[in-house]
Design a protein around this motif. Structure first.
Motif, PDB file in Angstrom:
ATOM      1  N   PRO A   1      15.843 -69.387 -31.074  1.00 41.65           N
ATOM      2  CA  PRO A   1      17.244 -69.670 -30.411  1.00 41.65           C
ATOM      3  C   PRO A   1      18.088 -68.466 -30.150  1.00 41.65           C
ATOM      4  CG  PRO A   1      16.793 -71.621 -32.308  1.00 41.65           C
ATOM      5  CD  PRO A   1      15.745 -70.197 -32.441  1.00 41.65           C
ATOM      6  N   THR A   2      18.521 -68.183 -31.229  1.00 40.09           N
ATOM      7  CA  THR A   2      18.761 -66.836 -30.597  1.00 40.09           C
ATOM      8  C   THR A   2      17.881 -65.935 -29.440  1.00 40.09           C
ATOM      9  OG1 THR A   2      19.668 -67.038 -33.002  1.00 40.09           O
ATOM     10  CG2 THR A   2      19.684 -64.788 -31.801  1.00 40.09           C
TER      11      THR A   2
ATOM     12  N   GLN B   1      18.615 -67.194 -26.379  1.00 45.21           N
ATOM     13  CA  GLN B   1      20.515 -66.545 -25.892  1.00 45.21           C
ATOM     14  C   GLN B   1      20.323 -65.387 -24.902  1.00 45.21           C
ATOM     15  OE1 GLN B   1      22.778 -67.135 -28.937  1.00 45.21           O
ATOM     16  NE2 GLN B   1      24.643 -65.948 -27.070  1.00 45.21           N
TER      17      GLN B   1
ATOM     18  N   ILE C   1      26.687 -62.515 -30.537  1.00 41.63           N
ATOM     19  CA  ILE C   1      26.233 -63.166 -31.523  1.00 41.63           C
ATOM     20  C   ILE C   1      26.781 -62.947 -32.693  1.00 41.63           C
ATOM     21  CG2 ILE C   1      24.109 -61.792 -32.759  1.00 41.63           C
ATOM     22  CD1 ILE C   1      23.575 -63.770 -30.556  1.00 41.63           C
TER      23      ILE C   1
ATOM     24  N   SER D   1      11.488 -73.950 -26.118  1.00 42.78           N
ATOM     25  CA  SER D   1      13.429 -73.601 -25.895  1.00 42.78           C
ATOM     26  C   SER D   1      13.444 -74.925 -24.810  1.00 42.78           C
ATOM     27  CB  SER D   1      13.894 -73.042 -26.518  1.00 42.78           C
ATOM     28  OG  SER D   1      15.146 -72.782 -26.056  1.00 42.78           O
TER      29      SER D   1
ATOM     30  N   ARG E   1      18.331 -68.859 -14.287  1.00 46.14           N
ATOM     31  CA  ARG E   1      19.228 -69.519 -15.529  1.00 46.14           C
ATOM     32  C   ARG E   1      17.636 -70.274 -15.753  1.00 46.14           C
ATOM     33  NH1 ARG E   1      21.993 -67.997 -19.021  1.00 46.14           N
ATOM     34  NH2 ARG E   1      22.046 -70.368 -20.084  1.00 46.14           N
TER      35      ARG E   1
ATOM     36  N   THR F   1      16.278 -76.516 -22.061  1.00 46.60           N
ATOM     37  CA  THR F   1      18.195 -76.770 -21.479  1.00 46.60           C
ATOM     38  C   THR F   1      18.223 -78.775 -21.798  1.00 46.60           C
ATOM     39  OG1 THR F   1      17.093 -76.493 -19.294  1.00 46.60           O
ATOM     40  CG2 THR F   1      18.210 -74.820 -20.440  1.00 46.60           C
TER      41      THR F   1
ATOM     42  N   SER G   1      25.105 -61.278 -24.688  1.00 45.93           N
ATOM     43  CA  SER G   1      25.130 -62.416 -25.216  1.00 45.93           C
ATOM     44  C   SER G   1      26.312 -62.111 -26.915  1.00 45.93           C
ATOM     45  CB  SER G   1      24.017 -62.982 -25.972  1.00 45.93           C
ATOM     46  OG  SER G   1      22.844 -62.680 -25.235  1.00 45.93           O
TER      47      SER G   1
ATOM     48  N   GLN H   1      18.340 -65.532 -21.781  1.00 47.06           N
ATOM     49  CA  GLN H   1      19.082 -66.452 -20.798  1.00 47.06           C
ATOM     50  C   GLN H   1      20.324 -65.825 -20.408  1.00 47.06           C
ATOM     51  OE1 GLN H   1      18.129 -68.789 -19.308  1.00 47.06           O
ATOM     52  NE2 GLN H   1      17.505 -70.700 -20.640  1.00 47.06           N
ATOM     53  N   ASP H   2      20.515 -64.973 -21.429  1.00 51.36           N
ATOM     54  CA  ASP H   2      22.295 -64.260 -21.043  1.00 51.36           C
ATOM     55  C   ASP H   2      21.917 -63.421 -20.301  1.00 51.36           C
ATOM     56  OD1 ASP H   2      23.342 -66.094 -22.241  1.00 51.36           O
ATOM     57  OD2 ASP H   2      24.249 -65.097 -23.928  1.00 51.36           O
TER      58      ASP H   2
ATOM     59  N   TYR I   1      15.009 -58.526 -28.948  1.00 56.05           N
ATOM     60  CA  TYR I   1      14.867 -59.313 -28.862  1.00 56.05           C
ATOM     61  C   TYR I   1      14.457 -60.229 -29.802  1.00 56.05           C
ATOM     62  CZ  TYR I   1      17.927 -58.918 -24.813  1.00 56.05           C
ATOM     63  OH  TYR I   1      19.387 -58.496 -23.922  1.00 56.05           O
TER      64      TYR I   1
END
Length: 636
Positions: free
Chosen positions: A338-339, A342, A312, A448, A355, A450, A310, A345-346, A331
Motif C-alpha cells: 500500500p505504501t 501511495q 510517509i 490494490s 489517478r 480504490t 507522499s 499514485q501521488d 518505491y
C-alpha cells in the motif's frame, strides 16, 4: 492468493548523489515481462470427484463383508453406479465442445439417476445400522456421507454447471483485439449461487467424517474427495460474493484504468525488484487497451523525479535510503505494498494529473507462469516462451544491448507484444487461475484498488501485500532484500529461507541463505555493480541491504550480522506498527552468506505464521520447523 485463493496466499545511504544513483538504476527503464515455469493443471471436478468415490466404495465393500452379503452386494452396486456416472461425466467436455445439447441432457439424466440411486441405498436402515458398529461403522458412515455429497453435487450443481460450462466457452468469450465478453459472466450470476450452495451442502456432509477412524482402503479416497470439495466450496463462495465486483473491475459498469508495474528481480527490491517499467491499461466492458508505457525516465523528463510527493511517517522513512520516497525505481524498497501504491499514485498525479482505479504489481516470473498457459509469443525476430523469457529479459538482454537506449527499446517492444498476447483471451481460464495462484504463493503478485469492495477481495485473497497492523488474521515475520550495488546482479541470486522457534521463550529465528552464482562471462556494465568500486569491492559482489521485520508488538532482538558489513548502513524504524532493522551484507561471486534474525513475539494469541520474503528470479524454498506449531494458530 496462495492458500487463500485455493480455499475460495539499496540501501542508497550516504554515497553518491540521489540523482546520479537514480540515473544509474534507471538504465534499464522498461525492463520487464518475463517467464519460467509451467502452471499446474487443476483436475476437472465432476469426473474426478466420482472417480474417488467409486474407489472408496470398492475399499468399503471389503470392510462390509463382516456385515453380511446384502450389505456387500449393495456396496458393489453403489460403486458400479458411481463408476458408470464417472465415465459419463468424463464425456461432458466433448459434448459441450460439440454443442450436443441432447447428448448433454441425456448424460445429465443418466448421471442423476445413478447417483440418486446410490444415495438412496446408503441411506437405507441397513447402512445406517452398519454405521453404528465401532471402527467399521465409521468407514460405512464415510462411504454414506461421500455418496450423499456426490448426489448433492450432481443433483443441484451439475445442471447449472453444465449451462455455465457451455456459456463460458473460451472460443466464444475472447474479444477481437483483446479481452473477454462479459455477458456470459453476467448471465452466470443467477447460477453461481446455486452451485455454491450445493458445494457448501456437500462440504457439510463430508465435514462430519471421522477421518481418524478410517481404514486405509477408505481413508485415501475420502481424503481426496474432501480435498476437492474443501478447495472448491470456499472458492465458489468468494466468486458468489464478489462476482459483481469482479465484473465492475473488468469495466462492466464503466471503464477502469490500471497501472501495472513490473518489478525487475535482477535489481532486487523488498517486494521483487526495481519497478522501472510500467504500462497503463484501460479495460471497458471486458476489452483491454494499452494506453501508454512508462519508465523511471518518464519522471526525469517531466521534472518530477527526485521529489517526494507522499506523506510517509518519519519512523518508516528511517528504515530506507534517502532515495526511497523520491525516486520511483526505489518505491518497492518497502515490503508494504500500500505504501508503494501511495507513492506511485501521488507521483502520477503530480506528473500529469492521472489517478488510477488500481495498481497491479507483477514480476518476470509471473509472466513466465502466464506464458506457460497462453503459449509463446514472437518478438523482434525471436520466440519468447515460459522457458526463456526470464533469462532473456533479466540477463541476456543486458549483454546483447550495450546501449541503454537499445535495451529500453527492446523491453518496450517486448512489453507491448506480451501484453497483446496475454490479453487476447485465447487460453484456458482455469489454467491461468492456477498460474496466478502459483504466482501468489511465491509472493510475486500484488493488487490494490480504490474501490472498497475490490480492495476487500484483494485483502481476503491475501494479495494486498500489506504489513498487518495486528496479528489476528496472520502473524507476519519477514526478511527482505534491497540491492545497493546498482546493477542487475541479482538475476544470479538464489535464496533459501527457514524458521525455527523457541516456544518457552516465545521467539522465532528466521535464517536466509544467499548465494551469488554470477559467471565470469557477464561483462555488461548494466549488470555489474556500479557502486562496488566505492567500497573496494569487485563489481561481481552483491551488496544487499537486508531488512528484518517483527510483527506488531514484537521486537527484533538479534541479527546476524549484528552490524552492517560496511559501516554507516545500520537503520531502525517502524512501519504500520511493525518494528524493523536493516543490515548491509556482501555476497561475493561464487560465495554464500547466511543472515538471520531472532524476533521476540508479543504476548497473546498469534494468528497463523506468514513467513514473508523477497521473491528472486528463481524459486525460494521455505522451511518452517515443527517447533513453531505451538506458537501460532493453525491456518484454517
Amino acid at each position: 492468493m496462495g492458500d487463500n485463493l485455493r480455499r475460495h496466499n539499496r540501501s542508497r545511504a550516504t554515497s553518491g548523489t540521489g540523482a546520479e544513483d537514480a540515473a544509474i538504476a534507471d538504465s534499464d527503464a522498461t525492463s520487464v515481462t518475463e517467464p519460467g515455469e509451467t502452471a499446474r493443471r487443476r483436475p476437472r471436478v465432476w469426473p474426478w470427484v466420482l472417480g474417488g468415490a467409486f474407489g472408496l466404495i470398492g475399499g468399503a465393500a471389503a470392510v462390509a463383508g463382516i456385515l453380511g452379503a446384502t450389505l456387500a452386494v449393495q456396496a458393489v452396486e453403489v460403486r458400479d453406479d458411481l463408476l458408470a456416472a464417472k465415465a459419463t461425466l468424463g464425456r461432458l467436455g466433448s459434448l459441450v465442445e460439440a454443442k450436443d445439447e441432447a447428448g448433454l441432457q441425456a448424460a445429465a439424466d443418466d448421471v442423476s439417476v445413478r447417483t440418486a440411486r446410490a444415495a438412496q441405498t446408503v441411506q437405507s436402515p441397513l447402512w445406517q445400522k452398519a454405521s453404528e458398529i465401532p471402527v467399521v461403522g465409521a468407514n460405512i458412515d464415510a462411504v454414506s456421507r461421500v455418496t450423499r455429497a456426490v448426489d448433492i453435487l450432481v443433483r443441484d450443481a451439475l445442471p447449472p454447471g453444465i449451462q455455465m460450462i457451455s456459456d463460458l466457452d473460451i472460443k466464444k468469450l475472447a474479444l477481437e483485439g483483446g479481452g473477454f465478453d462479459l455477458q456470459p459472466f453476467q448471465q452466470a450470476q443467477a447460477s453461481i449461487p446455486v452451485v455454491s450452495q450445493a458445494f457448501t451442502a456437500a462440504k457439510a456432509e463430508t465435514d462430519g467424517i471421522q477421518s481418524d477412524q478410517l481404514l486405509d482402503a477408505v481413508a485415501g479416497p475420502v481424503g481426496e474427495i474432501r480435498d476437492v470439495i474443501d478447495r472448491t466450496a470456499p472458492t465458489l463462495d468468494v466468486v458468489n460474493r464478489y462476482l459483481p465486483t469482479l465484473l465492475s473491475m473488468a469495466g462492466g459498469d464503466g471503464s477502469k484504468t490500471y497501472l501495472i508495474i513490473f518489478q525487475n528481480n535482477a535489481e532486487i527490491r523488498a517486494t521483487g525488484g526495481n519497478p522501472a517499467a510500467s504500462i497503463i491499461m484501460k479495460v471497458d466492458q471486458g476489452k483491454f487497451e494499452l494506453l501508454d508505457q512508462a519508465s523511471s525516465a518518464t519522471f526525469y523528463q517531466e521534472g518530477t523525479a527526485g521529489q517526494q510527493f507522499s506523506d510517509i511517517p518519519g519512523d518508516a522513512l528511517a528504515l530506507y535510503p534517502a532515495t526511497f520516497a523520491r525516486y520511483s525505481q526505489d518505491y518497492t524498497m518497502t515490503p508494504d505494498f500500500p505504501t508503494t501504491v501511495q507513492l506511485f499514485q501521488d507521483l502520477w498525479t503530480r506528473t500529469n494529473g492521472e489517478r488510477f482505479d488500481g495498481v497491479i504489481s507483477i514480476d518476470p516470473v509471473v509472466l513466465s507462469h502466464m506464458l506457460a498457459v497462453a503459449g509463446p509469443v514472437d518478438v523482434a525476430g525471436e520466440q519468447i516462451s515460459s522457458d526463456n523469457a526470464v533469462k532473456l529479459l533479466l540477463s541476456d538482454a543486458y549483454e546483447r544491448f550495450p546501449s541503454g537506449a537499445d535495451s529500453d527499446a527492446f523491453f518496450s517492444e517486448v512489453s507491448r507484444a506480451v501484453f497483446s498476447h496475454l490479453t487476447s483471451g485465447k487460453w484456458d481460464p482455469a489454467k491461468m487461475l492456477d498460474a496466478l495462484t502459483q504466482s501468489a504463493d511465491e509472493q510475486r503478485l500484488f493488487l490494490s484498488f480504490t474501490d472498497e469492495a475490490a480492495q476487500r477481495l484483494s485483502t481476503e485473497l491475501g494479495l494486498d501485500g500489506a504489513l498487518h497492523a495486528d496479528n489476528t488474521t496472520a502473524t507476519q515475520v519477514g526478511t527482505y532484500l534491497n540491492d545497493y550495488s546498482v546493477g542487475k546482479l541479482e538475476y544470479h541470486l538464489a535464496q533459501a529461507v527457514s524458521a525455527t522457534c523457541d516456544a518457552s521463550a516465545r521467539t522465532i529465528t528466521t535464517t536466509t541463505t544467499l548465494t551469488n552464482s554470477i559467471p565470469n562471462s557477464i561483462t555488461s556494465k548494466y549488470t555489474l555493480g556500479a557502486r562496488n568500486g566505492n567500497f573496494g569491492l569487485p563489481r561481481t559482489s552483491m551488496m544487499l541491504d537486508v531488512l528484518f521485520f517483527a510483527p506488531p508488538g514484537g521486537q527484533v532482538i538479534a541479527t546476524d550480522p549484528a552490524v552492517s558489513e560496511v559501516s554507516g548502513f545500520d537503520r531502525s524504524g517502524s512501519q504500520t506498527g511493525n518494528t524493523a532493522l536493516s543490515r548491509l551484507v556482501v555476497v561475493p561471486q561464487g560465495g554464500s552468506r547466511t543472515v538471520s534474525s531472532t524476533v521476540q513475539l508479543p504476548e497473546g494469541p498469534l494468528g497463523p505464521l506468514q513467513l514473508r520474503h523477497t521473491p528472486t528470479a528463481s524459486d525460494t524454498p521455505v522451511t518452517i520447523d515443527p517447533s513453531c506449531d505451538v506458537l501460532f494458530t493453525p491456518a484454517a
